[in-house]
Write a protein that holds these residues in place. Structure first.
Motif, mmCIF file in Angstrom:
data_model
loop_
_atom_site.group_PDB
_atom_site.id
_atom_site.type_symbol
_atom_site.label_atom_id
_atom_site.label_comp_id
_atom_site.label_asym_id
_atom_site.label_seq_id
_atom_site.Cartn_x
_atom_site.Cartn_y
_atom_site.Cartn_z
ATOM 1 N N MET A 2 0.489 -1.508 0.013
ATOM 2 C CA MET A 2 0.089 0.395 0.038
ATOM 3 C C MET A 2 0.804 1.612 -0.093
ATOM 4 S SD MET A 2 -3.187 -0.922 -0.090
ATOM 5 C CE MET A 2 -4.662 -2.728 0.007
ATOM 6 N N THR A 10 -4.553 3.466 -2.830
ATOM 7 C CA THR A 10 -4.549 2.784 -2.035
ATOM 8 C C THR A 10 -5.772 3.192 -0.955
ATOM 9 O OG1 THR A 10 -2.724 3.802 -1.673
ATOM 10 C CG2 THR A 10 -3.625 3.514 0.959
ATOM 11 N N ARG A 11 -6.467 4.376 -0.805
ATOM 12 C CA ARG A 11 -8.380 4.488 -0.783
ATOM 13 C C ARG A 11 -8.476 3.865 -1.160
ATOM 14 N NH1 ARG A 11 -11.026 4.224 3.710
ATOM 15 N NH2 ARG A 11 -12.549 6.239 3.143
ATOM 16 N N GLU A 14 -8.542 -0.131 -0.265
ATOM 17 C CA GLU A 14 -9.521 -0.200 0.968
ATOM 18 C C GLU A 14 -10.810 0.104 1.025
ATOM 19 O OE1 GLU A 14 -7.865 3.458 3.461
ATOM 20 O OE2 GLU A 14 -5.790 2.971 3.643
ATOM 21 N N LEU A 15 -11.135 1.150 0.116
ATOM 22 C CA LEU A 15 -12.859 1.080 0.126
ATOM 23 C C LEU A 15 -13.261 -0.524 -0.571
ATOM 24 C CD1 LEU A 15 -13.350 4.569 -1.027
ATOM 25 C CD2 LEU A 15 -14.109 3.935 1.464
ATOM 26 N N ASP A 17 -12.161 -3.351 -0.458
ATOM 27 C CA ASP A 17 -12.171 -4.837 0.473
ATOM 28 C C ASP A 17 -13.305 -4.578 0.934
ATOM 29 O OD1 ASP A 17 -9.836 -5.461 -1.615
ATOM 30 O OD2 ASP A 17 -7.998 -4.671 -0.064
ATOM 31 N N ARG A 18 -13.169 -3.006 1.830
ATOM 32 C CA ARG A 18 -14.130 -3.271 2.572
ATOM 33 C C ARG A 18 -15.715 -4.194 2.069
ATOM 34 N NH1 ARG A 18 -14.944 -0.657 6.843
ATOM 35 N NH2 ARG A 18 -16.907 0.067 6.859
ATOM 36 N N ASP A 24 -18.942 -2.546 4.003
ATOM 37 C CA ASP A 24 -19.895 -1.019 2.692
ATOM 38 C C ASP A 24 -21.275 -1.211 3.391
ATOM 39 O OD1 ASP A 24 -20.850 1.243 1.676
ATOM 40 O OD2 ASP A 24 -19.264 0.659 0.113
ATOM 41 N N HIS A 72 -8.180 -3.584 -6.546
ATOM 42 C CA HIS A 72 -8.431 -4.927 -6.038
ATOM 43 C C HIS A 72 -10.120 -4.953 -6.469
ATOM 44 C CE1 HIS A 72 -5.948 -5.512 -2.689
ATOM 45 N NE2 HIS A 72 -4.924 -5.204 -4.018
#
Length: 120
Positions: A2, A10-11, A14-15, A17-18, A24, A72
């Motif tokens: 990351m 990177t953000r 993260e979002l 993957d959530r 989410d 991702h």
């Protein structure tokens, strides 16, 4: 990994993957009818519910390679001898247009679609 990506990427990772993990609550998660029917072990409603649960579990358990530099937003896995794809798309809050900034969760609704590879 990351630390080597741009902050906005990177953000997004993260979002995404959530979203994939079911964390989410604004995201939409859908599986195509053909995918559900193929994975289901029968034609009863409960068979489709079980197929959906198995698909969600497989997507949530999917692991990207440690050196993966993507957002991702796409993955491929095998379940019951079938090649399954999942794809995350970014929309505005009304689900009418693409999001102007997928790194901003306040203006982006993620849609995770699970499908058979042959339907992609």
């Amino acid at each position: 990994m990351m630390a080597t990506l741009a902050p906005s990427i990177t953000r997004i990772v993260e979002l995404n993957d959530r979203c994939r993990m079911g964390l989410d609550h604004s995201a939409r998660i859908v599986a195509t009818r053909d995918c559900l029917a193929t994975i289901a072990k029968g034609d009863r409603s409960i068979d489709l519910v079980i197929a959906q649960a198995r698909l969600l579990k497989a997507v949530r358990n999917f692991r990207f390679a440690a050196d993966d530099r993507t957002e991702h937003d796409f993955g491929a896995l095998d379940l019951d001898g079938e090649r399954i794809f999942f794809k995350i798309d970014y929309y505005d809050a009304a689900l009418e247009y693409g999001s102007e900034d997928p790194a901003d969760a306040s203006i982006t609704t993620r849609v995770l679609t699970i499908m058979l590879a042959r339907d992609y």
